[in-house]
Scaffold this motif. Sequence first.
Motif, PDB file in Angstrom:
ATOM      1  N   PRO A   1     -35.830  31.117  59.520  1.00 35.96           N
ATOM      2  CA  PRO A   1     -34.638  31.918  59.204  1.00 35.96           C
ATOM      3  C   PRO A   1     -33.370  31.209  59.691  1.00 35.96           C
ATOM      4  CG  PRO A   1     -36.332  33.274  60.229  1.00 35.96           C
ATOM      5  CD  PRO A   1     -36.768  31.839  60.373  1.00 35.96           C
ATOM      6  N   HIS A   2     -32.274  31.483  59.015  1.00 34.65           N
ATOM      7  CA  HIS A   2     -30.974  30.913  59.372  1.00 34.65           C
ATOM      8  C   HIS A   2     -29.915  32.014  59.358  1.00 34.65           C
ATOM      9  CE1 HIS A   2     -32.949  27.160  58.242  1.00 34.65           C
ATOM     10  NE2 HIS A   2     -31.914  26.493  58.731  1.00 34.65           N
ATOM     11  N   ARG A   3     -28.923  31.841  60.221  1.00 32.39           N
ATOM     12  CA  ARG A   3     -27.750  32.703  60.156  1.00 32.39           C
ATOM     13  C   ARG A   3     -26.795  32.149  59.107  1.00 32.39           C
ATOM     14  NH1 ARG A   3     -26.303  33.228  66.348  1.00 32.39           N
ATOM     15  NH2 ARG A   3     -24.271  32.922  65.412  1.00 32.39           N
ATOM     16  N   TYR A   4     -25.913  33.018  58.632  1.00 35.60           N
ATOM     17  CA  TYR A   4     -25.000  32.649  57.550  1.00 35.60           C
ATOM     18  C   TYR A   4     -24.197  31.392  57.889  1.00 35.60           C
ATOM     19  CZ  TYR A   4     -21.296  32.852  54.116  1.00 35.60           C
ATOM     20  OH  TYR A   4     -20.417  32.530  53.112  1.00 35.60           O
ATOM     21  N   ASN A   5     -23.520  31.402  59.043  1.00 38.08           N
ATOM     22  CA  ASN A   5     -22.666  30.263  59.392  1.00 38.08           C
ATOM     23  C   ASN A   5     -23.476  28.989  59.596  1.00 38.08           C
ATOM     24  OD1 ASN A   5     -20.161  31.488  59.187  1.00 38.08           O
ATOM     25  ND2 ASN A   5     -20.294  32.326  61.258  1.00 38.08           N
TER      26      ASN A   5
ATOM     27  N   ARG B   1     -17.750  31.379  49.386  1.00 33.06           N
ATOM     28  CA  ARG B   1     -17.935  32.268  48.237  1.00 33.06           C
ATOM     29  C   ARG B   1     -19.234  31.949  47.502  1.00 33.06           C
ATOM     30  NH1 ARG B   1     -16.110  32.235  42.606  1.00 33.06           N
ATOM     31  NH2 ARG B   1     -15.879  34.389  41.943  1.00 33.06           N
ATOM     32  N   MET B   2     -19.495  30.661  47.270  1.00 31.52           N
ATOM     33  CA  MET B   2     -20.706  30.279  46.542  1.00 31.52           C
ATOM     34  C   MET B   2     -21.953  30.526  47.380  1.00 31.52           C
ATOM     35  SD  MET B   2     -22.103  29.440  43.786  1.00 31.52           S
ATOM     36  CE  MET B   2     -20.628  29.185  42.860  1.00 31.52           C
ATOM     37  N   LEU B   3     -21.879  30.296  48.683  1.00 29.88           N
ATOM     38  CA  LEU B   3     -23.014  30.591  49.552  1.00 29.88           C
ATOM     39  C   LEU B   3     -23.327  32.081  49.505  1.00 29.88           C
ATOM     40  CD1 LEU B   3     -25.162  29.824  51.621  1.00 29.88           C
ATOM     41  CD2 LEU B   3     -23.381  29.962  53.394  1.00 29.88           C
ATOM     42  N   THR B   4     -22.305  32.899  49.596  1.00 27.50           N
ATOM     43  CA  THR B   4     -22.494  34.348  49.542  1.00 27.50           C
ATOM     44  C   THR B   4     -23.095  34.765  48.206  1.00 27.50           C
ATOM     45  OG1 THR B   4     -20.679  34.735  51.086  1.00 27.50           O
ATOM     46  CG2 THR B   4     -21.306  36.585  49.665  1.00 27.50           C
ATOM     47  N   ARG B   5     -22.552  34.257  47.101  1.00 24.58           N
ATOM     48  CA  ARG B   5     -23.070  34.604  45.767  1.00 24.58           C
ATOM     49  C   ARG B   5     -24.524  34.169  45.604  1.00 24.58           C
ATOM     50  NH1 ARG B   5     -19.222  32.895  40.991  1.00 24.58           N
ATOM     51  NH2 ARG B   5     -21.019  33.759  39.914  1.00 24.58           N
ATOM     52  N   THR B   6     -24.838  32.978  46.073  1.00 21.43           N
ATOM     53  CA  THR B   6     -26.205  32.466  45.921  1.00 21.43           C
ATOM     54  C   THR B   6     -27.176  33.282  46.762  1.00 21.43           C
ATOM     55  OG1 THR B   6     -25.322  30.251  45.495  1.00 21.43           O
ATOM     56  CG2 THR B   6     -27.656  30.407  46.081  1.00 21.43           C
TER      57      THR B   6
ATOM     58  N   VAL C   1     -25.822  38.129  61.007  1.00 14.11           N
ATOM     59  CA  VAL C   1     -26.652  38.272  59.819  1.00 14.11           C
ATOM     60  C   VAL C   1     -27.579  37.072  59.757  1.00 14.11           C
ATOM     61  CG1 VAL C   1     -26.652  38.453  57.297  1.00 14.11           C
ATOM     62  CG2 VAL C   1     -24.839  39.542  58.633  1.00 14.11           C
ATOM     63  N   GLU C   2     -28.851  37.366  59.528  1.00 13.60           N
ATOM     64  CA  GLU C   2     -29.854  36.303  59.437  1.00 13.60           C
ATOM     65  C   GLU C   2     -30.569  36.427  58.097  1.00 13.60           C
ATOM     66  OE1 GLU C   2     -32.461  34.694  62.890  1.00 13.60           O
ATOM     67  OE2 GLU C   2     -33.577  36.334  61.946  1.00 13.60           O
ATOM     68  N   TYR C   3     -30.829  35.283  57.483  1.00 12.45           N
ATOM     69  CA  TYR C   3     -31.509  35.233  56.197  1.00 12.45           C
ATOM     70  C   TYR C   3     -32.867  34.571  56.371  1.00 12.45           C
ATOM     71  CZ  TYR C   3     -27.003  36.439  54.274  1.00 12.45           C
ATOM     72  OH  TYR C   3     -25.835  37.092  53.991  1.00 12.45           O
ATOM     73  N   SER C   4     -33.867  35.123  55.693  1.00 17.49           N
ATOM     74  CA  SER C   4     -35.211  34.557  55.727  1.00 17.49           C
ATOM     75  C   SER C   4     -35.853  34.758  54.365  1.00 17.49           C
ATOM     76  CB  SER C   4     -36.048  35.218  56.823  1.00 17.49           C
ATOM     77  OG  SER C   4     -36.149  36.612  56.583  1.00 17.49           O
TER      78      SER C   4
END
Length: 144
Positions: A53-57, A69-74, A96-99
Motif C-alpha cells: 500500500p502507498h499513501r497519496y503523496n 489531478r491526473m493521479l487523483t483521476r486515475t 489516505v492510503e491506497y492498496s
Amino acid sequence: MSAAHTGVPSVLAHPLPRPVPADELAACPAGEVFRRVGDKWSVLLVIMLGGRPHRYNELHRAVEGISQRMLTRTLRGLEADGLVRRDVHPTVPPSVEYSLTPLGRGLLEPLSALADWAVRNAPEINEARSRHRARAGGETAPPP
C-alpha cells in the motif's frame, strides 16, 4: 473453451461481426478493461500498489510527470472499477492510503504475462519499427 477451440486464444474463439457495431464495442467488458489498463498511468499504479500500500503523496512523489489531478483521476477510476481500495485513517490531517483489492491483485498475473511478452519481444519490435521507418523514408513513426 470447447474442444473445437483448444489452442485458440480466447480473443479469437468468437469471431467479431463485420463491421463491429459501435454499441457492441462500447459494451464489451474486455474493451472496458483494456481502456482502463491501456491508459498512461493505471498499469504503473497497479504495479506499484502490487508491492505494498502507498499513501497519496508517496505515489505522487514516486511517479515523475504525473499531476495531482491526473493521479487523483486515475486512482478514482481504479477505485470505481474495484481494483484499488482507498482507506482514510482518522488522523489530523487525515491520511489516505491506497492498496489493491483482491480483484486488483488478480490483474497482476495477466499484466506480468504481457510485460514478459513485451520484454521477450522488444528486440523484434524495435527491428520492425526500424524497418518501417526506413520504408517510410526516415520519417519518425509516432510512439506506440
